[in-house]
Scaffold this motif. Structure first.
Motif, mmCIF file in Angstrom:
data_model
loop_
_atom_site.group_PDB
_atom_site.id
_atom_site.type_symbol
_atom_site.label_atom_id
_atom_site.label_comp_id
_atom_site.label_asym_id
_atom_site.label_seq_id
_atom_site.Cartn_x
_atom_site.Cartn_y
_atom_site.Cartn_z
ATOM 1 N N ARG A 67 79.328 -62.357 14.280
ATOM 2 C CA ARG A 67 79.355 -63.627 15.575
ATOM 3 C C ARG A 67 78.950 -64.874 14.657
ATOM 4 O O ARG A 67 79.608 -66.063 15.084
ATOM 5 C CB ARG A 67 78.484 -63.255 16.682
ATOM 6 C CG ARG A 67 79.273 -62.263 17.529
ATOM 7 C CD ARG A 67 78.516 -62.157 18.782
ATOM 8 N NE ARG A 67 79.199 -60.986 19.471
ATOM 9 C CZ ARG A 67 78.540 -60.329 20.465
ATOM 10 N NH1 ARG A 67 77.252 -60.423 20.790
ATOM 11 N NH2 ARG A 67 79.163 -59.373 21.384
ATOM 12 N N VAL A 75 89.213 -61.121 15.053
ATOM 13 C CA VAL A 75 88.413 -60.347 15.656
ATOM 14 C C VAL A 75 87.809 -59.422 14.677
ATOM 15 O O VAL A 75 88.476 -58.911 13.808
ATOM 16 C CB VAL A 75 89.599 -59.379 16.657
ATOM 17 C CG1 VAL A 75 88.666 -58.397 17.013
ATOM 18 C CG2 VAL A 75 89.931 -60.124 17.782
ATOM 19 N N TYR A 96 83.342 -64.965 13.807
ATOM 20 C CA TYR A 96 84.247 -63.823 14.152
ATOM 21 C C TYR A 96 84.119 -63.568 15.640
ATOM 22 O O TYR A 96 82.816 -63.859 16.232
ATOM 23 C CB TYR A 96 83.983 -62.407 13.620
ATOM 24 C CG TYR A 96 84.423 -62.665 11.987
ATOM 25 C CD1 TYR A 96 85.802 -62.168 11.687
ATOM 26 C CD2 TYR A 96 83.623 -63.156 11.011
ATOM 27 C CE1 TYR A 96 86.437 -62.444 10.500
ATOM 28 C CE2 TYR A 96 84.257 -63.215 9.492
ATOM 29 C CZ TYR A 96 85.333 -62.954 9.449
ATOM 30 O OH TYR A 96 85.812 -62.893 8.188
ATOM 31 N N SER A 97 85.144 -63.123 16.465
ATOM 32 C CA SER A 97 85.027 -62.493 17.821
ATOM 33 C C SER A 97 84.885 -61.209 17.632
ATOM 34 O O SER A 97 85.251 -60.373 17.281
ATOM 35 C CB SER A 97 86.503 -62.826 18.630
ATOM 36 O OG SER A 97 86.194 -62.114 19.721
ATOM 37 N N ALA A 124 80.979 -70.402 18.016
ATOM 38 C CA ALA A 124 81.781 -69.297 17.424
ATOM 39 C C ALA A 124 83.230 -70.029 16.816
ATOM 40 O O ALA A 124 83.563 -69.508 15.821
ATOM 41 C CB ALA A 124 82.292 -68.576 18.520
ATOM 42 N N HIS A 125 83.606 -71.137 17.233
ATOM 43 C CA HIS A 125 84.555 -71.939 16.779
ATOM 44 C C HIS A 125 84.475 -72.708 15.539
ATOM 45 O O HIS A 125 85.070 -73.229 14.581
ATOM 46 C CB HIS A 125 85.388 -72.581 17.616
ATOM 47 C CG HIS A 125 86.011 -71.348 18.711
ATOM 48 N ND1 HIS A 125 87.202 -70.840 18.507
ATOM 49 C CD2 HIS A 125 85.498 -71.505 19.848
ATOM 50 C CE1 HIS A 125 87.186 -70.161 19.888
ATOM 51 N NE2 HIS A 125 86.508 -70.503 20.537
#
Length: 182
Positions: free
Chosen positions: A50, A22, A54-55, A9-10
């Motif tokens: 995702r 978000v 993005y979260s 994710a990062h």
């Protein structure tokens, strides 16, 4: 459709030291909201979000109607969403009022995004030009950050073709809302 992996994710967000931005997916469907039909479009939006770093929690499912859409958008923005993608309710059926609910919340429309989504939808099938979906921004206010909001038609095919378009400009839009130079 790219597969989303929680551990990367990062990886796609290297130029931002802070937590991933978000994003929220909202499925607009009477039948899905009533539990009569599985939501296939919302999870596809979430996977794309995702996958782009993005979260995003699971898709929020709301019934058709301008009021339910506007309420869901305002709730997403209050929760810190910087990107909100809706799926469903953009057509011509009597209950299709996603654009009307979205327009209540938008500060400024971005016609070019909606036009491109319709163009690629119509290239896939002529009915794609009938989507009334909107795209635009909600400016920062009352402690909430600015956000990009885009309506997609309620089909997994529309999500698969539309998400790359949205993701190709989302970070640039959000950066501009935050006051970055072009």
């Amino acid at each position: 459709m790219p597969h989303a992996h929680a551990h990367d994710a990062h990886a796609h967000d290297g130029h931002h030291a802070h937590a991933p931005r978000v994003a929220v997916a909202i499925t607009v469907s009477d039948r899905s909201a009533a539990g009569e039909r599985d939501d296939r479009s919302g999870p596809a939006v979430v996977a794309a979000l995702r996958g782009a770093g993005y979260s995003s929690g699971d898709a929020v499912v709301v019934p058709d109607g301008a009021d339910s859409v506007a309420q869901a958008l305002r709730a997403a923005l209050a929760d810190g969403a910087r990107l909100v993608v809706t799926t469903g309710g953009t057509g011509l059926s009597p209950r299709d009022h996603t654009p009307e609910g979205t327009r209540e919340v938008l500060t400024r429309e971005i016609p070019g995004i909606a036009e491109e989504l319709r163009r690629i939808g119509a290239a896939e099938k002529p009915a794609g030009m009938l989507s009334r979906g909107l795209a635009g921004v909600v400016d920062a206010s009352g402690g909430a950050a600015g956000a990009l909001v885009v309506n997609l038609p309620g089909s997994p095919a529309a999500v698969a073709s539309g998400m790359p378009v949205i993701l190709s400009v989302a970070r640039h839009v959000i950066d501009q809302l935050d006051g970055s130079d072009h």
